[in-house]
Each structure stands twice: as structure tokens, then as C-alpha cells.
Scaffold this active site. Structure first.
Site, PDB file in Angstrom:
ATOM      1  N   THR A 103       1.333  10.398   3.975  1.00  0.00           N
ATOM      2  CA  THR A 103       0.163  11.340   3.455  1.00  0.00           C
ATOM      3  C   THR A 103      -1.154  11.736   3.969  1.00  0.00           C
ATOM      4  O   THR A 103      -1.714  12.584   3.928  1.00  0.00           O
ATOM      5  CB  THR A 103      -0.379  10.772   1.899  1.00  0.00           C
ATOM      6  OG1 THR A 103      -0.594   9.635   2.048  1.00  0.00           O
ATOM      7  CG2 THR A 103       0.943  10.997   0.980  1.00  0.00           C
ATOM      8  N   ASN A 111      -3.806   9.504  -6.637  1.00  0.00           N
ATOM      9  CA  ASN A 111      -2.507  10.521  -6.998  1.00  0.00           C
ATOM     10  C   ASN A 111      -1.264   9.523  -6.712  1.00  0.00           C
ATOM     11  O   ASN A 111      -0.039  10.173  -6.654  1.00  0.00           O
ATOM     12  CB  ASN A 111      -2.493  11.341  -5.907  1.00  0.00           C
ATOM     13  CG  ASN A 111      -3.949  12.280  -6.003  1.00  0.00           C
ATOM     14  OD1 ASN A 111      -3.635  13.053  -7.177  1.00  0.00           O
ATOM     15  ND2 ASN A 111      -4.608  12.608  -5.223  1.00  0.00           N
ATOM     16  N   GLU A 124       0.072  -3.487   4.577  1.00  0.00           N
ATOM     17  CA  GLU A 124      -0.937  -2.386   4.820  1.00  0.00           C
ATOM     18  C   GLU A 124      -0.985  -1.790   6.281  1.00  0.00           C
ATOM     19  O   GLU A 124      -1.015  -2.420   7.232  1.00  0.00           O
ATOM     20  CB  GLU A 124      -2.230  -3.239   4.684  1.00  0.00           C
ATOM     21  CG  GLU A 124      -3.192  -3.018   3.277  1.00  0.00           C
ATOM     22  CD  GLU A 124      -3.421  -1.847   2.952  1.00  0.00           C
ATOM     23  OE1 GLU A 124      -3.632  -0.797   3.943  1.00  0.00           O
ATOM     24  OE2 GLU A 124      -3.916  -1.572   2.125  1.00  0.00           O
ATOM     25  N   ASP A 125      -1.517  -0.437   6.183  1.00  0.00           N
ATOM     26  CA  ASP A 125      -1.825   0.151   7.448  1.00  0.00           C
ATOM     27  C   ASP A 125      -3.157   0.318   7.825  1.00  0.00           C
ATOM     28  O   ASP A 125      -3.486   0.972   8.868  1.00  0.00           O
ATOM     29  CB  ASP A 125      -0.742   1.504   7.211  1.00  0.00           C
ATOM     30  CG  ASP A 125      -2.024   2.600   6.484  1.00  0.00           C
ATOM     31  OD1 ASP A 125      -1.850   2.285   5.265  1.00  0.00           O
ATOM     32  OD2 ASP A 125      -1.947   3.616   6.976  1.00  0.00           O
ATOM     33  N   LYS A 159      -8.676   6.228   6.263  1.00  0.00           N
ATOM     34  CA  LYS A 159      -7.579   5.659   5.881  1.00  0.00           C
ATOM     35  C   LYS A 159      -7.553   4.223   4.796  1.00  0.00           C
ATOM     36  O   LYS A 159      -8.431   3.543   5.430  1.00  0.00           O
ATOM     37  CB  LYS A 159      -6.466   5.148   6.993  1.00  0.00           C
ATOM     38  CG  LYS A 159      -5.941   6.232   7.678  1.00  0.00           C
ATOM     39  CD  LYS A 159      -4.948   5.866   8.676  1.00  0.00           C
ATOM     40  CE  LYS A 159      -4.017   7.213   9.407  1.00  0.00           C
ATOM     41  NZ  LYS A 159      -3.372   6.945  10.272  1.00  0.00           N
ATOM     42  N   SER A 200      -2.730   0.609  -4.484  1.00  0.00           N
ATOM     43  CA  SER A 200      -2.995   1.600  -3.589  1.00  0.00           C
ATOM     44  C   SER A 200      -4.414   2.085  -3.987  1.00  0.00           C
ATOM     45  O   SER A 200      -4.871   2.236  -5.125  1.00  0.00           O
ATOM     46  CB  SER A 200      -2.152   2.687  -3.784  1.00  0.00           C
ATOM     47  OG  SER A 200      -2.770   4.177  -3.388  1.00  0.00           O
ATOM     48  N   ALA A 201      -5.175   2.746  -3.201  1.00  0.00           N
ATOM     49  CA  ALA A 201      -6.609   3.199  -3.268  1.00  0.00           C
ATOM     50  C   ALA A 201      -6.530   4.545  -4.058  1.00  0.00           C
ATOM     51  O   ALA A 201      -7.484   5.225  -4.689  1.00  0.00           O
ATOM     52  CB  ALA A 201      -7.355   3.336  -2.016  1.00  0.00           C
ATOM     53  N   LYS A 245     -10.900  -0.775  -1.836  1.00  0.00           N
ATOM     54  CA  LYS A 245     -10.768  -1.686  -0.538  1.00  0.00           C
ATOM     55  C   LYS A 245     -11.791  -1.536   0.316  1.00  0.00           C
ATOM     56  O   LYS A 245     -12.354  -0.269   0.583  1.00  0.00           O
ATOM     57  CB  LYS A 245      -9.388  -1.278   0.148  1.00  0.00           C
ATOM     58  CG  LYS A 245      -8.311  -1.397  -0.599  1.00  0.00           C
ATOM     59  CD  LYS A 245      -6.954  -0.886  -0.265  1.00  0.00           C
ATOM     60  CE  LYS A 245      -5.822  -0.771  -1.015  1.00  0.00           C
ATOM     61  NZ  LYS A 245      -4.518  -0.132  -0.338  1.00  0.00           N
ATOM     62  N   ASP A 293       0.807  -1.259  -0.103  1.00  0.00           N
ATOM     63  CA  ASP A 293      -0.010   0.162   0.213  1.00  0.00           C
ATOM     64  C   ASP A 293       0.949   1.278   0.015  1.00  0.00           C
ATOM     65  O   ASP A 293       2.207   1.091   0.225  1.00  0.00           O
ATOM     66  CB  ASP A 293      -0.845  -0.100   1.365  1.00  0.00           C
ATOM     67  CG  ASP A 293      -1.659   1.218   1.473  1.00  0.00           C
ATOM     68  OD1 ASP A 293      -2.130   1.742   0.529  1.00  0.00           O
ATOM     69  OD2 ASP A 293      -1.944   1.711   2.585  1.00  0.00           O
ATOM     70  N   LEU A 294       0.559   2.227  -0.432  1.00  0.00           N
ATOM     71  CA  LEU A 294       1.405   3.512  -0.521  1.00  0.00           C
ATOM     72  C   LEU A 294       1.102   4.502   0.857  1.00  0.00           C
ATOM     73  O   LEU A 294       2.126   4.478   1.600  1.00  0.00           O
ATOM     74  CB  LEU A 294       0.879   4.187  -1.709  1.00  0.00           C
ATOM     75  CG  LEU A 294       1.600   5.799  -1.741  1.00  0.00           C
ATOM     76  CD1 LEU A 294       3.165   5.562  -2.173  1.00  0.00           C
ATOM     77  CD2 LEU A 294       1.048   6.493  -3.195  1.00  0.00           C
ATOM     78  N   ASP A 295      -0.006   5.044   0.809  1.00  0.00           N
ATOM     79  CA  ASP A 295      -0.263   6.133   1.892  1.00  0.00           C
ATOM     80  C   ASP A 295      -0.516   5.373   3.212  1.00  0.00           C
ATOM     81  O   ASP A 295      -1.271   4.521   3.598  1.00  0.00           O
ATOM     82  CB  ASP A 295      -1.607   6.519   1.805  1.00  0.00           C
ATOM     83  CG  ASP A 295      -1.909   7.375   0.387  1.00  0.00           C
ATOM     84  OD1 ASP A 295      -0.942   8.224   0.147  1.00  0.00           O
ATOM     85  OD2 ASP A 295      -2.792   7.059  -0.237  1.00  0.00           O
TER      86      ASP A 295
END
Ligand code: BG6
Ligand code: MG
Length: 445
Positions: free
Chosen positions: A237, A338, A389-390, A265, A334-335, A365, A229-231
């Protein structure tokens, strides 16, 4: 004695509570504080004790310093800073004013400002990795018996500064485990010293170490690919999303708190907006929703416009590189719509074989679509993938995809993950990484 952000304030404090003190360069100092926090160099440890602090010279030997008990706050405001008006190392006393009391390390900062008039900024960080490297490489250090927040440490620091470079430098606090001090003529120069020393030593940290293989959940699973996952996993972010959403809430006259932000999130932009409007009990048309989402996104993009590779969360780049060099395929799942922009800003696009984000899926998700698409493009079966994942929604998505899932954050929140780690700097990494790599190598044969 007062409980402080580093345990106990050890000096005698005379503090006058007042409005925030305006000093030039506060914004710059605060940006440096946010960066230090994001890099884990200032913050709060697992037992709730804060570490790290920073300050800037005002008039004469007066200086503005972060307040006590601010380690857990991600982004500080002027309300979290205190002006130290005077200090007396011999009497071990400090006179200060501001909305909050001064950091327990104020005496140390004061000693540095007093010793060299060209020094205008002091940043105190914690990092085991940098600390060990600096001790080993014999950087200027204070004696082991000079403990944090004491006059002894202040005197030792003063000596160190006078003996070393007088305008800028780094000192390792041997009696204050993991403690490092940087000082310089400007905030920018002091920050640069920290970022350089961090670069020098951080890569030594992620070592593929054979330990406790049998305990690891990964050793029982044939892992061929890792999906990130990114964020919240690669970069924080959430704070920028929060600022942008809060402004939308303000427009409609309701408050949107940091704890409300937790609910967004991992959730797509439009679903995030629905949650926000629900909190404010606001009902609007679909067209208005779309306009609001655009306004929010424009604001968010302006906030992330200056993002740079220093914002990559601690250790994650090295972790992904280690996976790749051990034959594990990597993907982004990622969701966010951006993510391309962010990956480019962070300069980490080459770390991924495949990138799947909000632009490539029609179900957000906790639907597993994003991870299943990534696995398909990697030509790997879901059961051979592990997801990092966070967010709860992401963990549910990974589980629904029949993948292993490692939660980044708190086990209290990320209940369904196979394993939860605090971040990419803990020793558990070797327990995950080594078996992951072993499995990949076995499969390649
Ligand atoms: C997720 C974030 O990764 O992306 C959410 O955790 C965010 O908070 C979602 O709402 C969508 O992001 P974007 O950048 O497309 O608005
Ligand atoms: Mg996330």
C-alpha cells in the site's frame, strides 16, 4: 550493444527520442503493469537485472512497449513506454520512438503481433514456479536454444502462436529461464490468462520442507504465534500512501520524493504528517493538521477502493495458511486505521485469530503496544511470538516487545531484525516455517 532491462539488447536499434506517445488503452496497460510488478512477475532481481515487459498493439504492426531498464520502477508513467514503429526479424533491427528506448524483448512481441492480427496485447513475465509447472505439464514452448531477445526466439514464438490458439494463449520460453509469454485480444483477457496460471501453480511453491533446521534462528525458539504487519508485508500500500501524501506536499508547494516516503513506513498517520510537514518546513495549527490528515485519508481510501485479492503479495497467504494448519496462532499488528477495510478487500480476514491496528492502540510503533496487545489476546507470551515486519519502526517495536522479528526487505535497512528475507517466495521460508511448526506441534503434545 545496449544494456537493457533484461541484460542486453541484442537487436540493432534506431531510436528517435520524442515526447510520450498517446495510444488508447495505455492506462489499462499500465494498470496491468503495476499489478504484474506487485505480484513480482515483472521487476528486478537481486543482482539489479530487470525482467518482464508488456505491450499493446497500436496501428498495423506498430506497438507500444515498456522501455528498457524500467524493471525497478514500481509504477510506470507514459514516459516509460516506447513505440516500436517497425521491426525486421531477419535483419534483427528495430525502429522506435518515444522518451525511452524499447525493451530488449521487442522482437518477440513484434513476432506475435505480426503472426496473428487479432492479438492486441502481449505480457512477458518471469516466475520459476509457473515456468516449472508449465514445462512439466507440456504447455506450448519455445526450444531451449532460442535465447531471449534473439531473432531465433522471435521465429520460435511465431511458430508456437501459429500452431496453438491464435487469439490467446500462454507460451513457456524454455531457453529463457523462468520466462513466460501471454498473448490475447485485449489487455484484460491477457491479464486473466496470467492470473489463472499463477493461481494454478503458485500453491505448489510453499512446501514445508525439512532443511537446515539447525541453522534457523527459529529452531531455538518456542514459537506459538506469528504477528503480521499489513502494509508492506501482506500488501504493497506504500505506493498509494505516497500518491496521497505527495498531493498534500504539492498543495504546500514542495516536492515529496519516493525516498522521503520510506520514512513514513510503519509510522502512524499523524506522525507521518508531521514528518511530511517537517520536510516542507511547514508550520500549521493542530486543527489544520487534523483537516489535512482527513483529506489525505479520503484520497488514500479512494485509491485503495478497488483493491482486490490479486494484490496480496506473493506467497504470503499460503505461508499464513501453512502456519495455521501447523498449529501456529496468527494475528495482524498494524499501525493503519484502514486495516479492516483492506483485509476485507483482500478477503483475508479469516487468516487471523486476532486483529490489532491503529484503532486499538494509543502508542504508535516503535512503541510495542500493538504487538503486546496482539500477544495478550492470543493468550501467548511475547517470547513465544514472531513478528513479520517491513519497517524499521516495526522491528524496533517487536524487539521492545521481546519478540523474535523477521524483516521483509533489505538487510541493509532492516538492521535489527533476527533474520531478513526478501519476501514470501524464497527458499529460506522452509528454514523458518519448518522449525516454527515443529515447535508448535511439540508444544501441543
Ligand atoms: C502503516 C504504514 O502500516 O500505517 C504507514 O506503513 C501509514 O505508512 C500507517 O502511515 C497509518 O496508516 P493509515 O491507513 O491509518 O493512514
Ligand atoms: Mg509495514
Amino acid at each position: 550493444m545496449l544494456i537493457s532491462n533484461e541484460g542486453y539488447v541484442k537487436y540493432n536499434a534506431k531510436h528517435i527520442f520524442s515526447k510520450p506517445i498517446k495510444v488508447p488503452y495505455l492506462l489499462q496497460l499500465n494498470n496491468a503493469r503495476t499489478l504484474m510488478y506487485n505480484l513480482g512477475l515483472i521487476g528486478v532481481n537481486s543482482t539489479g537485472v530487470g525482467y518482464g515487459n508488456l505491450s499493446i498493439r497500436f496501428h498495423g504492426d506498430e506497438f507500444l512497449i515498456t522501455g528498457t531498464n524500467t524493471g525497478a520502477i514500481s509504477v510506470l508513467s507514459p514516459n516509460d513506454y516506447c513505440l516500436v514503429k517497425s521491426f525486421d526479424i531477419v535483419r534483427n533491427s528495430i525502429i522506435s520512438c518515444g522518451p525511452v528506448q524499447a525493451s530488449s524483448e521487442s522482437m518477440t512481441h513484434g513476432a506475435i503481433y505480426r503472426s496473428v492480427s487479432e492479438i492486441n496485447c502481449v505480457i512477458h513475465i518471469h516466475s520459476k514456479n509457473i515456468f516449472d509447472g508449465m514445462i512439466r505439464d507440456k504447455y506450448p514452448f519455445t526450444p531451449e536454444n532460442a535465447e531471449y531477445g534473439t531473432p531465433d526466439l522471435a521465429i520460435a514464438i511465431e511458430n508456437c502462436v501459429l500452431k496453438s490458439d491464435k487469439k490467446e494463449g500462454l507460451i513457456v520460453l524454455a531457453g529463457h529461464d523462468e520466462g513466460i509469454i501471454a498473448y490475447g485480444c485485449t489487455v484484460e483477457k491477457t491479464l486473466k490468462l496470467i492470473l489463472e496460471i499463477k493461481k494454478k501453480y503458485e500453491r505448489e511453491h510453499i512446501i514445508v520442507n525439512v532443511t537446515k533446521e539447525n541453522n534457523s534462528i527459529m529452531s531455538k525458539n518456542k514459537i506459538k504465534a506469528a504477528i503480521f504487519d499489513l502494509d508492506g508485508v501482506i500488501v504493497d500500500t506504500a505506493k498509494y500512501h505516497y500518491i496521497a501524501w505527495k498531493e498534500i506536499a504539492k498543495k504546500y508547494g514542495f516536492d515529496f520524493t519516493e525516498s522521503d516516503n520510506e520514512r513514513l513506513k510503519g509510522v502512524s498517520r499523524m506522525e507521518s504528517l508531521d514528518i511530511l510537514l517537517n520536510i516542507g518546513k511547514i508550520k500549521i495549527s493542530q486543527k489544520e493538521k487534523e483537516d489535512l490528515a482527513t483529506i489525505k485519508n479520503e484520497r488514500y481510501k479512494a485509491l485503495i477502493a478497488n483493491m482486490n485479492p490479486d494484490e496480496i503479495l506473493y506467497g504470503v497467504r499460503e505461508f499464513i495458511e501453512s502456519l495455521r494448519s501447523n498449529g501456529i496462532l496468527t494475528a495482524l499488528g498494524s499501525a493503519s486505521k484502514n486495516s479492516g477495510f483492506i483485509l476485507e478487500k483482500l478477503n483475508i480476514l479469516p487468516l487471523f485469530d486476532v486483529v490489532i491496528d491503529g484503532n486499538h492502540v494509543s502508542n504508535a510503533k516503535p512503541n510495542p503496544e500493538v504487538f503486546l496487545k496482539a500477544a495478550k489476546l492470543l493468550n501467548t507470551l511475547p517470547e513465544n511470538c514472531v513478528v513479520f515486519e517491513d519497517a524499521q519502526a516495526g522491528i524496533e517495536a517487536a524487539k521492545a516487545a521481546n519478540m523474535k522479528c523477521i524483516g521483509i526487505g533489505s538487510p541493509k535497512i532492516l538492521k535489527n531484525a533476527d533474520l531478513v528475507i526478501e519476501g514470501f517466495k524464497s527458499t529460506e521460508l522452509s528454514e523458518i516455517l519448518h522449525p516454527l511448526c515443529l515447535n508448535a506441534k511439540k508444544q501441543q503434545k
